[in-house]
Design a protein around this motif. Structure first.
Motif, PDB file in Angstrom:
ATOM      1  N   SER A  37       0.836  -1.193   0.000  1.00  0.00           N
ATOM      2  CA  SER A  37       0.000   0.000   0.000  1.00  0.00           C
ATOM      3  C   SER A  37       0.872   1.245   0.000  1.00  0.00           C
ATOM      4  O   SER A  37       1.745   1.399   0.835  1.00  0.00           O
ATOM      5  CB  SER A  37      -0.896   0.034   1.240  1.00  0.00           C
TER       6      SER A  37
ATOM      7  N   TYR B  93       0.080   3.866   0.997  1.00  0.00           N
ATOM      8  CA  TYR B  93      -0.313   4.624   2.194  1.00  0.00           C
ATOM      9  C   TYR B  93       0.142   3.927   3.466  1.00  0.00           C
ATOM     10  O   TYR B  93      -0.312   4.235   4.540  1.00  0.00           O
ATOM     11  CB  TYR B  93      -1.838   4.800   2.221  1.00  0.00           C
TER      12      TYR B  93
ATOM     13  N   GLN C  57      -4.355   1.489   4.506  1.00  0.00           N
ATOM     14  CA  GLN C  57      -4.728   0.787   3.272  1.00  0.00           C
ATOM     15  C   GLN C  57      -6.105   1.230   2.809  1.00  0.00           C
ATOM     16  O   GLN C  57      -7.027   1.337   3.638  1.00  0.00           O
ATOM     17  CB  GLN C  57      -4.882  -0.691   3.606  1.00  0.00           C
TER      18      GLN C  57
ATOM     19  N   PRO D 270      -7.586   5.959   2.814  1.00  0.00           N
ATOM     20  CA  PRO D 270      -7.008   4.752   3.412  1.00  0.00           C
ATOM     21  C   PRO D 270      -7.324   4.691   4.909  1.00  0.00           C
ATOM     22  O   PRO D 270      -7.563   5.723   5.536  1.00  0.00           O
ATOM     23  CB  PRO D 270      -5.501   4.910   3.167  1.00  0.00           C
TER      24      PRO D 270
ATOM     25  N   THR E 294      -5.488  15.116  -2.234  1.00  0.00           N
ATOM     26  CA  THR E 294      -4.182  14.571  -1.863  1.00  0.00           C
ATOM     27  C   THR E 294      -3.750  15.068  -0.487  1.00  0.00           C
ATOM     28  O   THR E 294      -3.237  14.307   0.333  1.00  0.00           O
ATOM     29  CB  THR E 294      -3.134  14.986  -2.915  1.00  0.00           C
TER      30      THR E 294
ATOM     31  N   VAL F  33      -5.659  13.327   2.394  1.00  0.00           N
ATOM     32  CA  VAL F  33      -5.152  11.972   2.652  1.00  0.00           C
ATOM     33  C   VAL F  33      -3.807  12.046   3.377  1.00  0.00           C
ATOM     34  O   VAL F  33      -3.540  11.279   4.306  1.00  0.00           O
ATOM     35  CB  VAL F  33      -5.042  11.177   1.328  1.00  0.00           C
ATOM     36  N   LYS F  34      -2.976  13.001   2.966  1.00  0.00           N
ATOM     37  CA  LYS F  34      -1.672  13.169   3.620  1.00  0.00           C
ATOM     38  C   LYS F  34      -1.848  13.580   5.087  1.00  0.00           C
ATOM     39  O   LYS F  34      -1.221  13.005   5.985  1.00  0.00           O
ATOM     40  CB  LYS F  34      -0.872  14.230   2.853  1.00  0.00           C
TER      41      LYS F  34
ATOM     42  N   SER G 168      -2.773  10.894   7.503  1.00  0.00           N
ATOM     43  CA  SER G 168      -1.801   9.834   7.781  1.00  0.00           C
ATOM     44  C   SER G 168      -0.747  10.276   8.791  1.00  0.00           C
ATOM     45  O   SER G 168       0.191   9.530   9.069  1.00  0.00           O
ATOM     46  CB  SER G 168      -1.129   9.404   6.473  1.00  0.00           C
TER      47      SER G 168
END
Ligand code: HEM
Ligand SMILES: *[C@@H]1O[C@H](CO)[C@@H](O)[C@H](O)[C@H]1NC(C)=O
Ligand SMILES: *[C@@H]1O[C@H](CO)[C@@H](O)[C@H](O)[C@H]1NC(C)=O
Length: 324
Positions: free
Chosen positions: A19, A21, A25, A145, A296, A299-300, A303
């Motif tokens: 993944s 990420y 995942q 993810p 983007t 999502v960043k 995480s």
């Protein structure tokens, strides 16, 4: 070890971390709780239909969760005798952060379907993703993810270290992003979330209206008509952040930055360097530019410092840690 066995093991090791990420995942709950993302999305859709503010609430909640102790739902923990001042009681969160009941509602629905499986940290991330989808009329559609675990530590001393105030200048804003592994562009892109939601008068009045500022005169007059001259805890109304399209997740924020019709010093600060000013102009003018980058960047952000394995747990109740 025969060479082909070693090679197979190597391939497996690569496959298991494939993944992009990692350690998160896409489709993490596909086998564990197949309906998880659909159930969460349905609850959020209903809540946003009732009040679009619910969408703004959870998008901001993801930011306040991830920048403090990582994306681990530590922002959701209620006070207890052993932890009397959790994050949610700190100034950046109290009294302005909202959406806790919506997270509870999603958690209840998921516990009914798959008890003990879906973390509260993942619920915040899914909620922010789905809110982005609904408030953008389907334009901001992306995979989120998952696989975050919930943390067990929450203290009001942490948010003030990592969530800078709206009075901040550009270098303080950039620094606060860089320490979390986020870039200058991420700062500009994610500030665009101020295209929805609301603010207490106390969050901008002293800094922007009680003293000279570069705020547009007409906008200032509007805000003065909506806010008391001296906001206090007992007299602190809210105003919408984006007067043009208050409930739409779109690039109007950047047009507002350019026309000086934004609430905070931290919003106006994006025009104080040539690099960030150019980003503001591009986001304002190029159709679809901001939406792609926002996906983007979300999502960043989602995480940051995520917990796995022994670092966390899956709470049964998002407001309290499990005691076994
Ligand atoms: C860059 C530094 C940032 C600062 C200084 C900042 C500051 C603030 C402040 C002061 C408010 C108003 C709170 C109130 O008085 O009710 C607010 C609201 C909001 N912020 Fe930010 N923010 C920042 C970044 C972000 C980011 C990264 C996001 C998400 C991607 C975000 C999303 C929101 C949303 C959606 C609201 C409206 C919340 C609601 O309606 O309940 N902000 N922000
Ligand atoms: C928790 O926060 C309080 C109030 O901000 C602070 O006095 C205390 O030292 C903090 N405790 C820990 C363990 O960080
Ligand atoms: C920006 O704010 C920081 C922290 O408040 C301050 O130390 C710094 O001098 C300011 N920088 C500029 C360029 O004004």
């Amino acid at each position: 070890m025969p060479i082909f066995v070693g090679f197979t093991l190597l391939l497996l090791a690569v496959a298991c971390q494939a993944s992009p990420y990692y350690p998160l995942q896409i489709g993490y709950y596909h086998d564990k709780c197949p309906q998880a993302e659909a159930i969460a999305k349905a609850v959020i859709e209903k809540a946003i239909c009732k009040n679009p503010g619910n969408g703004a609430a959870v998008i901001r909640m993801l930011f306040h969760d991830c920048f403090v102790e990582g994306c681990d739902a530590s922002v959701l923990l209620d006070p207890t005798p052993f932890s009397p001042t959790p994050e949610k009681l700190s100034a950046p969160n109290n009294p302005s952060l909202r959406g806790f009941e919506l997270i509870d509602a999603i958690k209840d629905a998921l516990e009914a379907a798959c008890p003990g499986v879906v973390s509260c940290a993942d619920i915040i991330a899914f909620a922010a993703r789905d809110a982005s989808y609904f408030l953008s009329g389907g334009k901001v559609y992306f995979d989120m993810p998952a696989g975050r675990l919930d943390g067990t530590f929450s203290n009001a001393s942490e948010p003030i270290k990592f969530l800078v105030p709206p009075t901040s200048n550009l270098s303080a804003l950039v620094d606060s992003f860089v320490v979390k592994g986020m870039s200058v562009e991420d700062l500009v892109i994610l500030s665009g979330a101020h295209t929805i939601g609301r603010s207490l008068c106390s969050s901008f009045f002293p800094d922007r209206l009680a003293v000279p500022s570069d705020i547009d005169a007409g906008f200032a007059a509007l805000l003065r008509s909506q806010c008391p001259a001296n906001p206090t805890d007992s007299d602190d109304p809210t105003v919408v952040q984006d007067v043009v399209t208050p409930n739409e997740l779109d690039n109007q924020y950047y047009k507002n930055v350019l026309s000086r019709t934004v609430l905070f010093t931290s919003d106006a600060a994006l025009m104080t360097s040539p690099e960030t000013a150019k980003m503001v102009v591009d986001n304002a003018n190029i159709p679809g530019w901001w939406e792609e980058r926002y996906k983007t960047a979300m999502v960043k952000m989602a995480s940051i410092e995520v917990k796995t394995g022994q670092q966390g747990q899956i709470r049964r109740n998002c407001r309290a840690i499990n005691h076994y």
